[in-house]
Design a protein around this motif. Structure first.
Motif, PDB file in Angstrom:
ATOM      1  N   ALA A 225     -87.968 -15.310   1.075  1.00  0.00           N
ATOM      2  CA  ALA A 225     -86.615 -15.294   0.498  1.00  0.00           C
ATOM      3  C   ALA A 225     -86.064 -13.869   0.446  1.00  0.00           C
ATOM      4  O   ALA A 225     -84.896 -13.620   0.785  1.00  0.00           O
ATOM      5  N   ARG A 226     -86.911 -12.918   0.028  1.00  0.00           N
ATOM      6  CA  ARG A 226     -86.452 -11.532  -0.050  1.00  0.00           C
ATOM      7  C   ARG A 226     -86.173 -10.979   1.335  1.00  0.00           C
ATOM      8  O   ARG A 226     -85.196 -10.248   1.534  1.00  0.00           O
ATOM      9  N   GLN A 227     -87.025 -11.342   2.273  1.00  0.00           N
ATOM     10  CA  GLN A 227     -86.812 -10.858   3.640  1.00  0.00           C
ATOM     11  C   GLN A 227     -85.527 -11.437   4.221  1.00  0.00           C
ATOM     12  O   GLN A 227     -84.786 -10.748   4.926  1.00  0.00           O
ATOM     13  N   ARG A 228     -85.266 -12.717   3.928  1.00  0.00           N
ATOM     14  CA  ARG A 228     -84.035 -13.344   4.419  1.00  0.00           C
ATOM     15  C   ARG A 228     -82.811 -12.632   3.861  1.00  0.00           C
ATOM     16  O   ARG A 228     -81.839 -12.361   4.578  1.00  0.00           O
ATOM     17  N   ALA A 229     -82.852 -12.286   2.580  1.00  0.00           N
ATOM     18  CA  ALA A 229     -81.727 -11.590   1.963  1.00  0.00           C
ATOM     19  C   ALA A 229     -81.544 -10.210   2.568  1.00  0.00           C
ATOM     20  O   ALA A 229     -80.412  -9.769   2.836  1.00  0.00           O
ATOM     21  N   THR A 230     -82.663  -9.506   2.794  1.00  0.00           N
ATOM     22  CA  THR A 230     -82.584  -8.186   3.420  1.00  0.00           C
ATOM     23  C   THR A 230     -82.008  -8.278   4.824  1.00  0.00           C
ATOM     24  O   THR A 230     -81.143  -7.477   5.220  1.00  0.00           O
ATOM     25  N   LEU A 231     -82.485  -9.251   5.579  1.00  0.00           N
ATOM     26  CA  LEU A 231     -81.991  -9.426   6.941  1.00  0.00           C
ATOM     27  C   LEU A 231     -80.512  -9.765   6.951  1.00  0.00           C
ATOM     28  O   LEU A 231     -79.754  -9.244   7.786  1.00  0.00           O
ATOM     29  N   ASP A 232     -80.070 -10.618   6.028  1.00  0.00           N
ATOM     30  CA  ASP A 232     -78.647 -10.970   5.965  1.00  0.00           C
ATOM     31  C   ASP A 232     -77.788  -9.730   5.727  1.00  0.00           C
ATOM     32  O   ASP A 232     -76.714  -9.572   6.331  1.00  0.00           O
ATOM     33  N   LEU A 233     -78.254  -8.841   4.857  1.00  0.00           N
ATOM     34  CA  LEU A 233     -77.504  -7.619   4.592  1.00  0.00           C
ATOM     35  C   LEU A 233     -77.451  -6.738   5.834  1.00  0.00           C
ATOM     36  O   LEU A 233     -76.391  -6.214   6.197  1.00  0.00           O
ATOM     37  N   ILE A 234     -78.602  -6.584   6.519  1.00  0.00           N
ATOM     38  CA  ILE A 234     -78.639  -5.774   7.743  1.00  0.00           C
ATOM     39  C   ILE A 234     -77.708  -6.367   8.802  1.00  0.00           C
ATOM     40  O   ILE A 234     -76.956  -5.637   9.466  1.00  0.00           O
ATOM     41  N   GLN A 235     -77.727  -7.671   8.942  1.00  0.00           N
ATOM     42  CA  GLN A 235     -76.897  -8.316   9.951  1.00  0.00           C
ATOM     43  C   GLN A 235     -75.410  -8.161   9.624  1.00  0.00           C
ATOM     44  O   GLN A 235     -74.585  -7.974  10.530  1.00  0.00           O
ATOM     45  N   GLN A 236     -75.055  -8.223   8.341  1.00  0.00           N
ATOM     46  CA  GLN A 236     -73.665  -8.014   7.948  1.00  0.00           C
ATOM     47  C   GLN A 236     -73.209  -6.601   8.304  1.00  0.00           C
ATOM     48  O   GLN A 236     -72.101  -6.389   8.810  1.00  0.00           O
ATOM     49  N   MET A 237     -74.065  -5.625   8.048  1.00  0.00           N
ATOM     50  CA  MET A 237     -73.735  -4.231   8.365  1.00  0.00           C
ATOM     51  C   MET A 237     -73.627  -4.033   9.875  1.00  0.00           C
ATOM     52  O   MET A 237     -72.719  -3.338  10.355  1.00  0.00           O
ATOM     53  N   ASN A 238     -74.555  -4.628  10.627  1.00  0.00           N
ATOM     54  CA  ASN A 238     -74.489  -4.533  12.089  1.00  0.00           C
ATOM     55  C   ASN A 238     -73.218  -5.171  12.627  1.00  0.00           C
ATOM     56  O   ASN A 238     -72.570  -4.643  13.542  1.00  0.00           O
ATOM     57  N   ALA A 239     -72.885  -6.343  12.090  1.00  0.00           N
ATOM     58  CA  ALA A 239     -71.678  -7.043  12.551  1.00  0.00           C
ATOM     59  C   ALA A 239     -70.429  -6.232  12.242  1.00  0.00           C
ATOM     60  O   ALA A 239     -69.495  -6.170  13.054  1.00  0.00           O
ATOM     61  N   ALA A 240     -70.388  -5.605  11.060  1.00  0.00           N
ATOM     62  CA  ALA A 240     -69.231  -4.776  10.699  1.00  0.00           C
ATOM     63  C   ALA A 240     -69.127  -3.580  11.646  1.00  0.00           C
ATOM     64  O   ALA A 240     -68.028  -3.205  12.087  1.00  0.00           O
ATOM     65  N   HIS A 241     -70.257  -2.971  11.969  1.00  0.00           N
ATOM     66  CA  HIS A 241     -70.255  -1.847  12.907  1.00  0.00           C
ATOM     67  C   HIS A 241     -69.806  -2.311  14.287  1.00  0.00           C
ATOM     68  O   HIS A 241     -69.000  -1.636  14.949  1.00  0.00           O
ATOM     69  N   GLN A 242     -70.301  -3.455  14.712  1.00  0.00           N
ATOM     70  CA  GLN A 242     -69.954  -3.981  16.033  1.00  0.00           C
ATOM     71  C   GLN A 242     -68.467  -4.276  16.130  1.00  0.00           C
ATOM     72  O   GLN A 242     -67.834  -4.060  17.176  1.00  0.00           O
ATOM     73  N   ALA A 243     -67.877  -4.754  15.041  1.00  0.00           N
ATOM     74  CA  ALA A 243     -66.451  -5.102  15.053  1.00  0.00           C
ATOM     75  C   ALA A 243     -65.563  -3.871  15.216  1.00  0.00           C
ATOM     76  O   ALA A 243     -64.445  -3.965  15.713  1.00  0.00           O
ATOM     77  N   ARG A 244     -66.071  -2.705  14.825  1.00  0.00           N
ATOM     78  CA  ARG A 244     -65.268  -1.471  14.897  1.00  0.00           C
ATOM     79  C   ARG A 244     -65.464  -0.718  16.203  1.00  0.00           C
ATOM     80  O   ARG A 244     -64.822   0.302  16.441  1.00  0.00           O
ATOM     81  N   HIS A 245     -66.362  -1.187  17.054  1.00  0.00           N
ATOM     82  CA  HIS A 245     -66.671  -0.468  18.281  1.00  0.00           C
ATOM     83  C   HIS A 245     -66.647  -1.415  19.471  1.00  0.00           C
ATOM     84  O   HIS A 245     -66.596  -2.638  19.319  1.00  0.00           O
ATOM     85  N   GLU A 246     -66.673  -0.824  20.672  1.00  0.00           N
ATOM     86  CA  GLU A 246     -66.725  -1.638  21.880  1.00  0.00           C
ATOM     87  C   GLU A 246     -68.014  -2.436  21.917  1.00  0.00           C
ATOM     88  O   GLU A 246     -69.023  -2.079  21.301  1.00  0.00           O
ATOM     89  N   ALA A 247     -67.962  -3.537  22.654  1.00  0.00           N
ATOM     90  CA  ALA A 247     -69.152  -4.374  22.793  1.00  0.00           C
ATOM     91  C   ALA A 247     -70.326  -3.539  23.296  1.00  0.00           C
ATOM     92  O   ALA A 247     -70.189  -2.738  24.213  1.00  0.00           O
ATOM     93  N   ASN A 248     -71.463  -3.731  22.669  1.00  0.00           N
ATOM     94  CA  ASN A 248     -72.659  -2.958  22.983  1.00  0.00           C
ATOM     95  C   ASN A 248     -73.826  -3.923  23.086  1.00  0.00           C
ATOM     96  O   ASN A 248     -74.257  -4.497  22.084  1.00  0.00           O
ATOM     97  N   SER A 249     -74.340  -4.107  24.306  1.00  0.00           N
ATOM     98  CA  SER A 249     -75.389  -5.113  24.488  1.00  0.00           C
ATOM     99  C   SER A 249     -76.674  -4.719  23.768  1.00  0.00           C
ATOM    100  O   SER A 249     -77.467  -5.579  23.387  1.00  0.00           O
ATOM    101  N   VAL A 250     -76.902  -3.399  23.573  1.00  0.00           N
ATOM    102  CA  VAL A 250     -78.103  -2.969  22.856  1.00  0.00           C
ATOM    103  C   VAL A 250     -78.024  -3.387  21.395  1.00  0.00           C
ATOM    104  O   VAL A 250     -78.986  -3.914  20.824  1.00  0.00           O
ATOM    105  N   LEU A 251     -76.855  -3.180  20.771  1.00  0.00           N
ATOM    106  CA  LEU A 251     -76.681  -3.611  19.389  1.00  0.00           C
ATOM    107  C   LEU A 251     -76.732  -5.133  19.299  1.00  0.00           C
ATOM    108  O   LEU A 251     -77.342  -5.695  18.384  1.00  0.00           O
ATOM    109  N   ASP A 252     -76.107  -5.799  20.262  1.00  0.00           N
ATOM    110  CA  ASP A 252     -76.146  -7.269  20.293  1.00  0.00           C
ATOM    111  C   ASP A 252     -77.596  -7.745  20.386  1.00  0.00           C
ATOM    112  O   ASP A 252     -78.004  -8.683  19.701  1.00  0.00           O
TER     113      ASP A 252
END
Length: 462
Positions: A225-252
């Motif tokens: 459960a804790r790992q899932r919550a941590t991962l969700d936060l990381i994924q939200q931050m990654n998605a926010a970063h991805q939305a502000r920049h050009e598509a990046n297959s490495v980040l994807d």
């Protein structure tokens, strides 16, 4: 937007009229495309591939390609009629070296196999032996790249990446493409041999190894459960970063890797746990013998991977030098055949008795063969101009020999099979038309088999 995953799958397999760029395609890679929903062009005979890569260049004239004339003319120079021969170490004028072990006929097919491989020889009636393979480079790195990616240049996608890109995995909790390098390391060509090249990074091979922890960092000290919550936060931050920049297959790829790793923490521990295998099965793979235990363990892991939906598994035999028999072919091949012969035969027998060989293609071979001329009297130099690749299982004829090298085994001479032809044929067994498995890059449709003319070797197809 529901049409996007289907559109990306169509692009995977080269659907006409879909003009997606490489970047656009990386944006459209939905979970459906990565979960085994990719559609083949026609009914496939093979659902999956296990590639046993004998790194360094096994000697075809000492293993699968008997040459009586090479025995008769041993000690003599290559006839002048052969013209100029490009070699790595200037051995063209050296005396011919006969096969260092005897060949014998096996099975109803009567296929001749060297005494180096007594266990594989017993499966001659399962073999499809292509004796007329040829490539384009006498050097290891370039030849490793060509056999894996279709190009002698580094940086192109590997076949495993192309297959996972086109067909995906059969199990969303496991990677589509798994690689098991030799634990000795030193592959001449390195990780780019199983890299994704210009394909989105998510399609590169996932590395596994024999031993207590085949997949590193799989176990987490945190609760699920804790790992899932941590991962969700990381994924939200990654998605926010991805939305502000050009598509990046490495980040994807990183985003997808986090999700896959989380799912694998449930599925993978069982998949790599060989303790539940019977002692009879372990013995079949040679795990009761120190000589064969390491490679046998990886062969057993390969079977467990494909049972659980992994699409493409590649095992490497041979470290820095591997099968590279410059110094002494008898010593070198005695060592490497002893390590691999029984495990390979055990894998094939196990696949067959479980009904898996019916829809699994198994490939045995290296990046090239060896010269018929001697090096230092008892060794052999590299030979990309004629060599052997052996196929087993789904989609190919059994107990069959295709093509031939010349009388001494120097060059492919009859029914030649270029590496591009081999790749096209492997893709065909998977239901893929090599001309239509494409990826748009810099305005051009790229493919595994390149721009040169090549063909599916229909003569070997079942």
């Amino acid at each position: 937007m529901d049409f996007l995953p289907a559109l990306s799958r169509r692009r995977f397999l080269g659907g006409a009229g879909v003009g997606l760029s490489g970047i656009a395609c990386s944006q459209l890679l939905g979970s459906e495309a990565l979960g085994g929903e990719g559609k083949s062009h026609f009914p496939a005979k093979a659902k999956r591939v296990i590639w046993l890569f004998m790194h360094g260049g096994p000697s075809h004239v000492d293993l699968f390609d008997p040459k009586p004339d090479l025995i008769r003319h041993a000690g003599k120079p290559l006839p002048d009629s052969y013209g100029t021969v490009e070699t790595r170490r200037k051995v063209a004028k050296n005396p011919l070296l006969g096969p260092v072990k005897a060949f014998r006929q096996y099975g109803q097919s009567g296929i001749e196999v060297s005494d180096f491989l007594p266990h594989m020889a017993e499966l001659a009636d399962e073999m499809c032996v292509i004796r007329s393979c040829h490539g384009d480079s006498v050097n290891h790195p370039q030849s490793v790249y060509q056999m894996n990616t279709g190009s002698i240049q580094m940086g192109k996608p590997s076949m495993g990446s192309w297959v996972s890109y086109g067909l995906g995995s059969e199990n969303a909790d496991m990677p589509a493409f798994v690689v098991m390098p030799d634990p000795g390391g030193g592959l001449k060509g390195g990780p780019p041999a199983w890299g994704s090249g210009f394909l989105p990074a998510t399609f590169q091979g996932t590395t596994m190894r024999a031993g207590e922890h085949p997949i590193l960092h799989l176990n987490s000290p945190m609760s699920s459960a804790r790992q899932r919550a941590t991962l969700d936060l990381i994924q939200q931050m990654n998605a926010a970063h991805q939305a502000r920049h050009e598509a990046n297959s490495v980040l994807d790829a990183r985003i997808r890797a986090y999700e896959l790793a989380f799912r694998m923490q449930s599925a993978a521990p069982e998949a790599v746990d060989i303790s539940r295998e019977t002692e009879a099965t372990k013995k079949l793979y040679g795990m009761d013998d120190p000589t064969t235990k390491e490679f046998g363990t990886r062969c057993l892991l390969a079977r467990r991977m494909i049972e659980r939906g992994v699409r493409f598994v590649q095992l490497y035999s041979g470290d820095t030098n591997g099968w590279d028999a410059h110094e002494d072919v008898l010593k070198n091949h005695t060592e490497h055949c002893a390590r691999t012969d029984k495990p390979v035969a055990g894998l094939l027998r196990d696949l067959k008795q479980r009904g898996l060989l019916e829809d699994t293609l198994v490939i045995w071979g290296g990046e090239f063969g060896r010269m018929p001329m001697s090096e230092k009297g008892v060794g052999r130099d590299h030979n990309p101009w004629g060599f052997t690749t052996v196929l087993f299982g789904a989609g190919v004829k059994h107990g069959h020999v295709h093509g031939a090298t010349d009388e001494f085994g120097l060059r492919a001479a009859v029914d030649k099979v270029h590496i591009h032809d081999l790749h096209a044929t492997i893709l065909h067994t998977l239901g893929i038309d090599h001309d239509h498995l494409t990826f748009r890059l810099n305005g051009l449709d790229q493919k595994l088999t390149g721009v040169d003319e090549c063909r599916v070797v229909k003569e070997i197809l079942a």
